[in-house]
Structures are given as structure tokens and as C-alpha cells.
Write a protein that holds these residues in place. Structure first.
Motif, mmCIF file in Angstrom:
data_model
loop_
_atom_site.group_PDB
_atom_site.id
_atom_site.type_symbol
_atom_site.label_atom_id
_atom_site.label_comp_id
_atom_site.label_asym_id
_atom_site.label_seq_id
_atom_site.Cartn_x
_atom_site.Cartn_y
_atom_site.Cartn_z
ATOM 1 N N ARG A 129 0.826 -1.205 0.000
ATOM 2 C CA ARG A 129 0.000 0.000 0.000
ATOM 3 C C ARG A 129 0.865 1.261 0.000
ATOM 4 N NH1 ARG A 129 -4.464 -1.672 4.650
ATOM 5 N NH2 ARG A 129 -5.282 -3.530 3.574
ATOM 6 N N ILE A 130 2.125 1.120 0.415
ATOM 7 C CA ILE A 130 3.044 2.255 0.458
ATOM 8 C C ILE A 130 4.026 2.206 -0.703
ATOM 9 C CG2 ILE A 130 4.799 3.426 1.836
ATOM 10 C CD1 ILE A 130 3.459 2.362 4.320
ATOM 11 N N TRP A 131 4.639 1.010 -0.929
ATOM 12 C CA TRP A 131 5.652 0.876 -1.969
ATOM 13 C C TRP A 131 5.083 0.114 -3.163
ATOM 14 C CZ3 TRP A 131 9.013 4.158 -0.445
ATOM 15 C CH2 TRP A 131 9.354 4.266 0.906
ATOM 16 N N SER A 132 4.857 0.834 -4.208
ATOM 17 C CA SER A 132 4.379 0.216 -5.438
ATOM 18 C C SER A 132 4.874 1.066 -6.603
ATOM 19 C CB SER A 132 2.848 0.123 -5.445
ATOM 20 O OG SER A 132 2.272 1.370 -5.137
ATOM 21 N N PRO A 133 5.378 0.446 -7.662
ATOM 22 C CA PRO A 133 5.955 1.196 -8.773
ATOM 23 C C PRO A 133 4.910 2.013 -9.522
ATOM 24 C CG PRO A 133 5.778 -1.136 -9.322
ATOM 25 C CD PRO A 133 5.438 -1.014 -7.870
ATOM 26 N N SER A 134 5.330 3.219 -9.927
ATOM 27 C CA SER A 134 4.499 4.118 -10.744
ATOM 28 C C SER A 134 3.215 4.548 -10.047
ATOM 29 C CB SER A 134 4.168 3.468 -12.094
ATOM 30 O OG SER A 134 5.350 3.092 -12.766
ATOM 31 N N VAL A 135 3.183 4.404 -8.728
ATOM 32 C CA VAL A 135 1.989 4.773 -7.957
ATOM 33 C C VAL A 135 2.422 5.622 -6.766
ATOM 34 C CG1 VAL A 135 0.164 3.902 -6.457
ATOM 35 C CG2 VAL A 135 0.590 2.797 -8.647
ATOM 36 N N ILE A 136 1.685 6.701 -6.498
ATOM 37 C CA ILE A 136 1.974 7.567 -5.364
ATOM 38 C C ILE A 136 0.821 7.456 -4.368
ATOM 39 C CG2 ILE A 136 2.528 9.914 -4.624
ATOM 40 C CD1 ILE A 136 4.524 8.699 -6.564
ATOM 41 N N THR A 137 1.163 7.051 -3.151
ATOM 42 C CA THR A 137 0.150 6.945 -2.107
ATOM 43 C C THR A 137 0.149 8.211 -1.261
ATOM 44 O OG1 THR A 137 1.666 5.935 -0.506
ATOM 45 C CG2 THR A 137 0.518 4.459 -2.040
ATOM 46 N N LEU A 138 -0.883 8.336 -0.446
ATOM 47 C CA LEU A 138 -0.981 9.505 0.425
ATOM 48 C C LEU A 138 0.191 9.562 1.384
ATOM 49 C CD1 LEU A 138 -2.593 11.943 1.460
ATOM 50 C CD2 LEU A 138 -3.877 10.367 2.931
ATOM 51 N N TRP A 139 0.616 8.399 1.901
ATOM 52 C CA TRP A 139 1.734 8.362 2.847
ATOM 53 C C TRP A 139 3.045 8.772 2.187
ATOM 54 C CZ3 TRP A 139 0.387 8.503 7.607
ATOM 55 C CH2 TRP A 139 -0.775 7.870 8.033
ATOM 56 N N GLU A 140 3.259 8.348 0.955
ATOM 57 C CA GLU A 140 4.483 8.737 0.238
ATOM 58 C C GLU A 140 4.530 10.252 0.026
ATOM 59 O OE1 GLU A 140 5.452 4.789 -2.493
ATOM 60 O OE2 GLU A 140 4.049 6.310 -3.214
#
Length: 531
Positions: free
Chosen positions: A180-191
């Protein structure tokens, strides 16, 4: 290619040929960049006044028990570099990225204009600005970083900013929670939130290093550093009445700190040889401090209004008295043409109040407001150029936008390299601007979009063309090592990062420019799918 139906000012634009529209939009973009350069002079002057602000501190002498009054700077030298200087000069990129994020709010994919501009701006800051600053000192003059400890801290956070960005774009995890935090090409709220918070960590770490706090600072001695952020201006007081251009008299006036009455706001900042000036009448622009005859409140208000009025009068002057002495008609005509080109910007920026008011804060904030307005126009023009030509907007952002919006960085570093006795602020503006670009310039726009997507869609923000952005970061890392390596080599051999023998300064400048060309070419080819 389909005809672009978008327009800037009026619907009739779409009836023009594509090449003519492209030329006009590019011309408008270039003129906006000239405006960004022009407003930087006022911004820098206002910032100097903010940093110079001091306050009275009353202490009790432990031996005599008497009260001792001393003056203490409100702003810390290092914090001023990281916050006021770096944040202010990076404001065009920050504004552009934020405007791009607001326009794309609600979309599953983030706009590429902001990140592309900021990564390209990092390369422009590191290479061309170093190239300019290294040749600014006079022949043989050396200017070195006085506080290497603070610079190393700033350099670490600058490099970590781009490593962090690469981790966000490329890292992945098989763990369900971490995914939910580390995923390629995706920006989460926590990041996005962690990205913004790291700017606070940079400020805290740099302040701790400046104050040499134990356990959290590098054990490195500080070299000789002037107490003032810029060289102290010595007021000349006189009991004689000083008369300004209107024939009005004021009791105490500071002379022009440069001695010429000229502060040039474009390309040749604070150069005595130039004739252009937004602050032409500096000989009547500073009320002397510490003089016996202090002006009354009414006289001060009247003086501020007169100075503000003079800004508008100076804006429409096309030829200075000194320029009329030139025998070369061609050079004289070129100067007049340049002044005519700048007149609209001068008139608009004359609305910025004199920088002496409220310790420079009003002029500082007004300058940032104008920068935001120009950044919005730049964003619109970039969209139109991409629409008409079919060029990938990321390529435009990485090259033209990055270079144009980084002009305030270049101008501010050049001013610092000229006016300050050390290289600290000139180089700190480069490294800290790169940090601000990521932590604030990318962090805040991503935080806006991710927060909206999280609340409305319960989904993260996706990054389009993340592979191209990651490749640009890798190229930036490789070329930046070559840049920093040369600075270290100059420190070990010449004893300073800036200046030195003319031939070595120009060779270093050329090398830095070559690194920038390598970055731009390789990144553009990757984005276009050539490599």
C-alpha cells in the motif's frame, strides 16, 4: 495530426497556421521568462532586507549586574539560505507544479508537467548555474564555502531527495501492507506526506549543523564567515539637506551601496557598468540607521510614496544620461530597444511596494505573487505548444520550462556569488533549491492530488511515463557525481569552489555545460522512445 482547438486569448487563434501559432506561443513563453528574471531583482532586494532584520536583546552582565543591550539577527544565516533564498527562487517551479496538480485534480493520473519541470530544473541548477557562478568572481579572485559541514548536510539532503523520488517511482513490495506504500508508478498519500515532511527534517538538520549540536552534526570546524548575509552597507549621515529628483528634502539618506546608483535586474545583476536599473535612485532609497536626525513618521510615509512613484517613472525611461555618451549608435540603439522590451514588465513590477517597508516582507510576498501569475501563463502556453506541435509535454517541461523557470535561481546565485564574500549562499541556493524542488515542489502537488483521490476514489495517484522520469533521475545521478567531483577537485587544488585563474574557471564552466547537454539529450531521447 489533428488541429489544436485550444487557444490562449481569443478563438480566432485556431484559424492561424500551426507554425505561426507555435512561433507566437514560443515568443510569449520567452517573454514570460524575461519577466521571471526581472522580478528576481526585486525579490532578492526584499529578501536581503528580511535577512538583515535584527532585534534588541537585553541581558544582565553576571559581574556588574548591569543591563547590556545588544542586537541579534532574527534570521539564522543557514536557515535564510534554505528557506527564503532557495524557496523563493524555486517558487516558479513550485507554482507551476501546484497549478498543474490543481488542474488535474480528480484524475487518476498525475500531470507530467510539474515533475518533468522540477527534475529538469535540478539539472539546470546543478550544471548551468554552477557554470555561471564559477566565472563570476574577478580574475584570480577565489570564493570558497566557509562552512563545509552545512554544505555537506545540504548536499546529502539534495541527493537523497532524488533517491527518494526514484524509490517512490520504482520500489515495490510483495507484502500486502507494504504494497500500500511501496508500489511502482503509484503515489500513495503516505508517500506524498513523507515527501513534504522531509523538508522540515532538512531545515532541522542544517540548523543543528550550523549550531554544531552534539551527536547530530558533523565534527567539522567552520571557516571564516561574515556576520552579515551580505556585506554591510555603511550609512553616510549628514546634517545637510538631501534633495531628491522632485526637489523634496529628506534629512538622512543612505548612498547607493554599489556606488553607482545602479542595480541591474537582468543578466548582469549588481554590475556597476550596466545602465539599466529598477532601483536607479538608490541614493535616495534607504533611510539611514543610527543617525542623529531621524525622520518623522510623516516624513517617512511621504518618502515611501515618493520612492514608489519613482519606480513608475523609472519604468518608462528608455535611455539613461550615461547611455547618451556612447558614440556607437548600434550599441545605443540596442540598449534602447532592450529597455523598450522591458518597459511592460517594469510597469507591472513597479506595483511591488518599496522593499524598505515592513523589513522587506511586503515586497517579498508581492514578488512571489507575481511569480505565481507568470507561472500560470507559462503553464497555459506550454499546453498550447504541446497541443499545436504534438511534442510530448514532458520533453518541453524537461528542457524549455526547466530552463526558463530556473532563471530566478541563476540570477539569485549570480548575485550571491558577486556580492557575498564567500561561496556559501551561491552554492547553497543550488543544492537547497534541488531539495525544495522535490520535498515541496513535487511533494505538495502530489499531496493535494493523493488526498483528493484517497477521500473520493479510495485509490492512489498513478504516474504517467514513470519510466522516462526514472531514467532522467539515473542520468542526473551519474552527471551530478561528475559535477560535485570537479568542485571537490577545485577545493583541493585551488582552495576554492568559485573563481581562480580565468582559463581554469572557463574550462570548468564549459565542462558543467557539457554535463547539462548530456543530461538533456539522453533524457529527451528516452522520452521519445529513441533509446
Amino acid at each position: 495530426m489533428e488541429k489544436c482547438e485550444a487557444y490562449l486569448l481569443f478563438h480566432g487563434e485556431i484559424s492561424l497556421s500551426s507554425w505561426l501559432r507555435t512561433f507566437l506561443y514560443c515568443l510569449g513563453l520567452a517573454y514570460c521568462f524575461v519577466g521571471l528574471s526581472a522580478i528576481t531583482a526585486r525579490f532578492f532586494r526584499s529578501m536581503e532586507n528580511v535577512v538583515k532584520h535584527s532585534r534588541e536583546v537585553v541581558e544582565i552582565d553576571p559581574h556588574t549586574k548591569a543591563e547590556v543591550v545588544r542586537r541579534e539577527k532574527v534570521w539564522n544565516y543557514t536557515i535564510a539560505d534554505i528557506s527564503l533564498l532557495a524557496f523563493g527562487t524555486s517558487f516558479p517551479q513550485i507554482s507551476l507544479a501546484t497549478i498543474d496538480a490543481i488542474r488535474n485534480i480528480g484524475n487518476r493520473y498525475a500531470g507530467g508537467l510539474g515533475p518533468g519541470t522540477l527534475v529538469g530544473s535540478a539539472a539546470f541548477d546543478l550544471f548551468p548555474i554552477h557554470a555561471v557562478c564559477v566565472v563570476v568572481p574577478k580574475a584570480g579572485e577565489l570564493k570558497k564555502i566557509s562552512d563545509l559541514g552545512v554544505w555537506l548536510v545540504e548536499l546529502f539532503w539534495s541527493f537523497w531527495a532524488y533517491i527518494w523520488l526514484y524509490i517512490i517511482l520504482e520500489a515495490s513490495s510483495s507484502d500486502a501492507v507494504l504494497c500500500r506504500i511501496w508500489s511502482p508508478s503509484v503515489i500513495t498519500l503516505w508517500e506524498a506526506l513523507l515527501t513534504v515532511l522531509q523538508y522540515g527534517l532538512l531545515l532541522a538538520h542544517a540548523y543543528a549543523q550550523d549550531k554544531r549540536w552534539p551527536y547530530v552534526s558533523l565534527p567539522m570546524a567552520r571557516g571564516e564567515r561574515p556576520e552579515e548575509w551580505v556585506p554591510e552597507e555603511t550609512p553616510l549621515c549628514s546634517n545637510k539637506n538631501n534633495t531628491n529628483v522632485y526637489g523634496q528634502q529628506y534629512p538622512d539618506i543612505l548612498p547607493d551601496p554599489e556606488g553607482s546608483g545602479n542595480v541591474v535586474d537582468i543578466f548582469s545583476i549588481h554590475s556597476n557598468s550596466e545602465l539599466d536599473s529598477d532601483y536607479r535612485n538608490l541614493s535616495s532609497s534607504d533611510i539611514a540607521v543610527g543617525c542623529s536626525n531621524e525622520p518623522s513618521s510623516e516624513e517617512t510615509d511621504y518618502w515611501f510614496l515618493a520612492t514608489w512613484k519613482q519606480q513608475f517613472l523609472d519604468a518608462i525611461v528608455l535611455e539613461r544620461p550615461e547611455s547618451r555618451k556612447l558614440e556607437n549608435i548600434i550599441i545605443r540603439g540596442a540598449r534602447i530597444s532592450w529597455q523598450l522590451l522591458l518597459t511592460p514588465w517594469r510597469l507591472v513590477f513597479a506595483l511591488v511596494p518599496p522593499y524598505q517597508i515592513a523589513h522587506g516582507w511586503i515586497a517579498f510576498l508581492c514578488s512571489l505573487a507575481f511569480i505565481s501569475g507568470i507561472a500560470y501563463v507559462v503553464t497555459r502556453l506550454t499546453d498550447l505548444i504541446s497541443c499545436v506541435t504534438g511534442i510530448n509535454p514532458y520533453v518541453i517541461a524537461l528542457t524549455a520550462l526547466a530552463s526558463g523557470t530556473s532563471w530566478p535561481d541563476l540570477v539569485a546565485s549570480k548575485i550571491a556569488a558577486e556580492r557575498q564574500l564567500t561561496a556559501d549562499s551561491a552554492i547553497a541556493n543550488i543544492t537547497c533549491s534541488n531539495s525544495v524542488n522535490i520535498y515541496v515542489g513535487i511533494g505538495v502537488p502530489w499531496l493535494i492530488d493523493t488526498a483528493y483521490n484517497f477521500l473520493v476514489y479510495k485509490e492512489p495517484l498513478r504516474i504517467e511515463n514513470a519510466e522516462g522520469l526514472s531514467f532522467s533521475l539515473l542520468v542526473f545521478f551519474c552527471t551530478s557525481v561528475g559535477c560535485i567531483g570537479v568542485l571537490v577537485f577545485r577545493r583541493l587544488t585551488l582552495g576554492a569552489e568559485l573563481g581562480g585563474p580565468r582559463i581554469w574557471a572557463w574550462l570548468t564552466s564549459g565542462y558543467f555545460m557539457l554535463l547539462w547537454v548530456v543530461f538533456v539529450v539522453l533524457s529527451s531521447l528516452r522520452i521519445c522512445g529513441v533509446i
